[in-house]
Motif scaffolding. Structure first.
Motif, PDB file in Angstrom:
ATOM      1  N   LYS A 147       0.831  -1.211   0.000  1.00  0.00           N
ATOM      2  CA  LYS A 147       0.000   0.000   0.000  1.00  0.00           C
ATOM      3  C   LYS A 147       0.865   1.262   0.000  1.00  0.00           C
ATOM      4  O   LYS A 147       0.527   2.236  -0.664  1.00  0.00           O
ATOM      5  N   ARG A 148       1.976   1.239   0.742  1.00  0.00           N
ATOM      6  CA  ARG A 148       2.881   2.396   0.744  1.00  0.00           C
ATOM      7  C   ARG A 148       3.496   2.593  -0.646  1.00  0.00           C
ATOM      8  O   ARG A 148       3.617   3.724  -1.127  1.00  0.00           O
ATOM      9  N   ILE A 149       3.882   1.505  -1.288  1.00  0.00           N
ATOM     10  CA  ILE A 149       4.460   1.584  -2.632  1.00  0.00           C
ATOM     11  C   ILE A 149       3.435   2.157  -3.604  1.00  0.00           C
ATOM     12  O   ILE A 149       3.739   3.045  -4.403  1.00  0.00           O
ATOM     13  N   VAL A 150       2.206   1.664  -3.534  1.00  0.00           N
ATOM     14  CA  VAL A 150       1.140   2.153  -4.411  1.00  0.00           C
ATOM     15  C   VAL A 150       0.909   3.649  -4.187  1.00  0.00           C
ATOM     16  O   VAL A 150       0.811   4.423  -5.148  1.00  0.00           O
ATOM     17  N   ALA A 151       0.835   4.075  -2.927  1.00  0.00           N
ATOM     18  CA  ALA A 151       0.606   5.495  -2.630  1.00  0.00           C
ATOM     19  C   ALA A 151       1.735   6.348  -3.210  1.00  0.00           C
ATOM     20  O   ALA A 151       1.479   7.401  -3.805  1.00  0.00           O
ATOM     21  N   HIS A 152       2.967   5.885  -3.076  1.00  0.00           N
ATOM     22  CA  HIS A 152       4.099   6.636  -3.620  1.00  0.00           C
ATOM     23  C   HIS A 152       4.021   6.714  -5.149  1.00  0.00           C
ATOM     24  O   HIS A 152       4.218   7.777  -5.735  1.00  0.00           O
ATOM     25  N   LEU A 153       3.738   5.588  -5.790  1.00  0.00           N
ATOM     26  CA  LEU A 153       3.663   5.572  -7.248  1.00  0.00           C
ATOM     27  C   LEU A 153       2.526   6.447  -7.755  1.00  0.00           C
ATOM     28  O   LEU A 153       2.668   7.129  -8.774  1.00  0.00           O
ATOM     29  N   GLN A 154       1.402   6.465  -7.054  1.00  0.00           N
ATOM     30  CA  GLN A 154       0.294   7.324  -7.474  1.00  0.00           C
ATOM     31  C   GLN A 154       0.669   8.801  -7.326  1.00  0.00           C
ATOM     32  O   GLN A 154       0.310   9.613  -8.185  1.00  0.00           O
ATOM     33  N   GLU A 155       1.395   9.122  -6.273  1.00  0.00           N
ATOM     34  CA  GLU A 155       1.853  10.497  -6.083  1.00  0.00           C
ATOM     35  C   GLU A 155       2.792  10.900  -7.220  1.00  0.00           C
ATOM     36  O   GLU A 155       2.668  11.997  -7.776  1.00  0.00           O
ATOM     37  N   VAL A 156       3.704  10.022  -7.585  1.00  0.00           N
ATOM     38  CA  VAL A 156       4.634  10.301  -8.680  1.00  0.00           C
ATOM     39  C   VAL A 156       3.863  10.448  -9.991  1.00  0.00           C
ATOM     40  O   VAL A 156       4.138  11.352 -10.787  1.00  0.00           O
TER      41      VAL A 156
END
Length: 190
Positions: A147-156
């Motif tokens: 979930k943290r990885i997904v949140a970061h990728l969505q922010e990028v």
């Protein structure tokens, strides 16, 4: 990790159900919902191919000389849509897998060229060797890390989208400036 279903095809019908195809896949893995074709699906076809939020659409056949198959797109769930032939819908079947994490992994798998060895090619059409694709190893961190990885990728992705929009606006301004300079030059005003 996933369940999967193959897509459907039927007669075109302006009053039919919207069906997403690989032509509706956008380069960032999103979907162009407005370009979906409408088909006359019977009840069995509708049940088989109706999309649920979190579905990952996989292009299994198509492509071309410089366009390998294996592209994926993520279905957010904006309305009632089905998916067409040449597409398989992957659905996460385990509670310890974040669907968007799997999507991002498969998206990266494709754009990094790793689907190319998993293809066969007939006359101008590429096909994904699906059983080999299903056997790829996917590293699976704990759910909270996914979930943290997904949140970061969505922010990028949001930042990239904003930069592209700014670039498009700048290009438009440059075109208008160039046209204005040419107009003044040809009127003798420079």
């Amino acid at each position: 990790m996933c369940d999967y279903k193959s897509g459907v095809w039927a007669q075109a019908d302006p009053e039919g159900i919207p069906v997403l195809r690989s032509t509706d896949f956008l380069p960032d893995g999103s979907l162009s919902y407005g370009t979906a074709i409408r088909l006359a699906l019977n009840e069995k076809q509708l049940r088989k191919s109706i999309l649920q939020p979190g579905g990952i659409l996989l292009e299994r056949s198509g492509g071309g000389p410089n366009k390998p198959v294996g592209r994926v797109a993520y279905f957010q769930g904006q309305g009632t849509y089905c998916f067409g032939n040449f597409i398989t819908c992957l659905r996460v079947s385990r509670a310890d897998v974040e669907p968007k994490f799997l999507f991002y992994y498969l998206f990266h798998f494709h754009i990094s060229g790793r689907t190319e060895p998993l293809q066969t090619q007939t006359t101008n059409i590429r096909n994904l060797r699906f059983n080999e694709y299903l056997a790829i190893t996917i590293p699976l961190p704990p759910l909270e890390e996914q979930k943290r990885i997904v949140a970061h990728l969505q922010e990028v992705q949001e930042k990239i989208k904003a930069l592209k929009e700014a670039q498009d606006q700048t290009e438009e301004k440059l075109k208008r400036l160039e046209q204005a300079i040419l107009n003044k030059a040809f009127r003798g005003e420079l």
